[in-house]
Write an enzyme that holds these catalytic residues in place. Structure first.
Site, PDB file in Angstrom:
ATOM      1  N   HIS A 245      60.583  61.573  38.437  1.00  0.00           N
ATOM      2  CA  HIS A 245      61.683  61.297  39.362  1.00  0.00           C
ATOM      3  C   HIS A 245      61.203  61.374  40.807  1.00  0.00           C
ATOM      4  O   HIS A 245      60.080  61.804  41.091  1.00  0.00           O
ATOM      5  CB  HIS A 245      62.830  62.304  39.155  1.00  0.00           C
ATOM      6  CG  HIS A 245      62.473  63.715  39.491  1.00  0.00           C
ATOM      7  ND1 HIS A 245      61.670  64.488  38.692  1.00  0.00           N
ATOM      8  CD2 HIS A 245      62.796  64.494  40.554  1.00  0.00           C
ATOM      9  CE1 HIS A 245      61.514  65.684  39.244  1.00  0.00           C
ATOM     10  NE2 HIS A 245      62.192  65.713  40.379  1.00  0.00           N
TER      11      HIS A 245
ATOM     12  N   ASP B 141      63.006  62.866  44.358  1.00  0.00           N
ATOM     13  CA  ASP B 141      64.164  63.646  44.795  1.00  0.00           C
ATOM     14  C   ASP B 141      65.084  62.819  45.694  1.00  0.00           C
ATOM     15  O   ASP B 141      64.620  62.115  46.596  1.00  0.00           O
ATOM     16  CB  ASP B 141      63.726  64.879  45.598  1.00  0.00           C
ATOM     17  CG  ASP B 141      62.832  65.802  44.776  1.00  0.00           C
ATOM     18  OD1 ASP B 141      62.917  65.780  43.540  1.00  0.00           O
ATOM     19  OD2 ASP B 141      62.045  66.538  45.399  1.00  0.00           O
TER      20      ASP B 141
ATOM     21  N   HIS C 220      57.257  62.624  40.914  1.00  0.00           N
ATOM     22  CA  HIS C 220      56.645  63.841  40.381  1.00  0.00           C
ATOM     23  C   HIS C 220      57.293  64.239  39.052  1.00  0.00           C
ATOM     24  O   HIS C 220      58.396  63.789  38.731  1.00  0.00           O
ATOM     25  CB  HIS C 220      56.659  64.989  41.390  1.00  0.00           C
ATOM     26  CG  HIS C 220      58.016  65.371  41.893  1.00  0.00           C
ATOM     27  ND1 HIS C 220      58.701  64.651  42.858  1.00  0.00           N
ATOM     28  CD2 HIS C 220      58.826  66.400  41.567  1.00  0.00           C
ATOM     29  CE1 HIS C 220      59.858  65.218  43.105  1.00  0.00           C
ATOM     30  NE2 HIS C 220      59.974  66.284  42.327  1.00  0.00           N
TER      31      HIS C 220
ATOM     32  N   ARG D 206      61.716  75.875  46.905  1.00  0.00           N
ATOM     33  CA  ARG D 206      61.657  74.481  47.373  1.00  0.00           C
ATOM     34  C   ARG D 206      62.507  74.270  48.614  1.00  0.00           C
ATOM     35  O   ARG D 206      63.685  74.636  48.638  1.00  0.00           O
ATOM     36  CB  ARG D 206      62.134  73.538  46.265  1.00  0.00           C
ATOM     37  CG  ARG D 206      61.756  72.097  46.549  1.00  0.00           C
ATOM     38  CD  ARG D 206      62.219  71.174  45.452  1.00  0.00           C
ATOM     39  NE  ARG D 206      63.472  70.541  45.821  1.00  0.00           N
ATOM     40  CZ  ARG D 206      64.072  69.597  45.113  1.00  0.00           C
ATOM     41  NH1 ARG D 206      63.532  69.182  43.976  1.00  0.00           N
ATOM     42  NH2 ARG D 206      65.195  69.069  45.504  1.00  0.00           N
TER      43      ARG D 206
HETATM   44  C1  SIN Z   1      61.036  69.493  41.282  1.00  0.00           C
HETATM   45  O1  SIN Z   1      61.188  68.499  40.605  1.00  0.00           O
HETATM   46  O2  SIN Z   1      61.440  69.576  42.424  1.00  0.00           O
HETATM   47  C2  SIN Z   1      60.305  70.678  40.701  1.00  0.00           C
HETATM   48  C3  SIN Z   1      58.861  70.418  40.544  1.00  0.00           C
HETATM   49  C4  SIN Z   1      58.136  71.586  39.927  1.00  0.00           C
HETATM   50  O3  SIN Z   1      58.743  72.618  39.669  1.00  0.00           O
HETATM   51  O4  SIN Z   1      56.941  71.468  39.716  1.00  0.00           O
END
Ligand code: SIN
Length: 283
Positions: free
Chosen positions: A99, A101, A258, A273
């Site tokens: 995905h 973000d 990612h 995050r």
């Molecule tokens: C996310 O998708 O923001 C999380 C990525 C992760 O935890 O590695």
């Protein structure tokens, strides 16, 4: 202070930033070097950063305003930092599928800065993929066709009242997500964007949030999107990042996908995050 060294990861995306301690004060020139590196490589990786939440937020806000996440549980006392957590007894991780973000926002987030607070003894990597590289390796004919199309993106099916966590009895992400009633975002963006920092073309659809092609019926959209996803998922475009406590990945949502690998059941993984506001995207 001299500028940091930016060293390509050796994979299909990303670069490591060397010789930069985020506890040191940073000039605007250093931030400009990092911003350019982000636009060029799509993800910047930092190692061994022993920083407080305040320093994390101060560093992130040198790049853009912080987006307060609607759906993720925040870190206690730090509403600007979202918690990405999986406990030993939990099965579902956050971000366990390809995905980008916030593509469901009309002005999608420019990037996210993920800091590893606690990592499992093994596993829990994140795979990144370059959407520059995905675009560059399409044929000239398909590039031209895609250039006239727009993708439809939504938050509803992922964070809303019909999300997997309410329907699938094996999905236990519910305690880490909130505000399903606020998942009302729909947005339309060009399928091929010009990256706001680098000016390069990038493929801008993703399996997580893109739900169709504007003006196309579901069957047609699905066929084209699946073909693009199969192309973009090829390992040539990717780099798999192995976390250690104090590692940071700062990715650009306009240039990358990612995928958080969920292979560490029985262990804890805790990440902080910060997501940064972006602008409307143009072809
Ligand atoms: C996310 O998708 O923001 C999380 C990525 C992760 O935890 O590695």
């Amino acid at each position: 202070m001299s500028n940091p060294i930016i060293e390509p990861s050796g994979g299909g995306v990303g670069a490591f930033v060397r010789e930069l301690n985020l506890n040191d004060s940073m000039t605007d020139d250093t931030i400009a070097v990092l911003r350019k590196g982000l636009g060029e490589y799509g993800v910047l990786f930092f190692r061994d950063q022993d920083i407080t939440p305040e320093t994390h937020a101060a560093f992130a806000s040198r790049f853009s305003n912080i987006n307060i996440n609607r759906f993720f549980t925040p870190v206690l006392d730090y509403p600007m930092i979202a918690e990405v957590r999986k406990e030993p007894e939990q099965k579902t991780n956050i971000g366990g599928g390809w995905h980008t973000d916030h593509s469901y926002d009309k002005e999608p987030a420019m990037g996210s800065m993920l800091l590893a607070r606690e990592t499992p003894p093994s596993g829990g990597d994140t795979i990144f993929a370059s959407m520059y590289s995905a675009y560059d390796t399409l044929s000239d004919g398909l590039k031209e066709t895609l250039g006239g199309l727009r993708g439809v993106h939504s938050s509803r099916h992922v964070f809303g009242e019909n999300a997997a966590r309410f329907k699938d009895k094996d999905n236990d992400a519910g305690d880490r997500l909130r505000n399903a009633q606020e998942a009302t975002q729909d947005a339309v963006h060009p399928l091929i964007i010009s990256h706001p920092i680098s000016g390069r073309k990038a493929l801008y659809v993703n399996p997580g949030f893109t739900i169709g092609i504007e003006g196309w019926v579901e069957k047609e959209s699905k066929a084209l999107l699946e073909m693009l996803y199969e192309h973009a998922r090829q390992p040539e475009h990717a780099y798999r990042f192995q976390w250690r406590t104090g590692s940071i990945a700062f990715w650009d949502n306009r240039a990358t996908w990612h995928y958080a690998v969920n292979d560490y059941h029985g262990a804890r993984r805790l990440m902080h995050r910060i997501t940064l506001e972006g602008d409307a995207l143009a072809a």
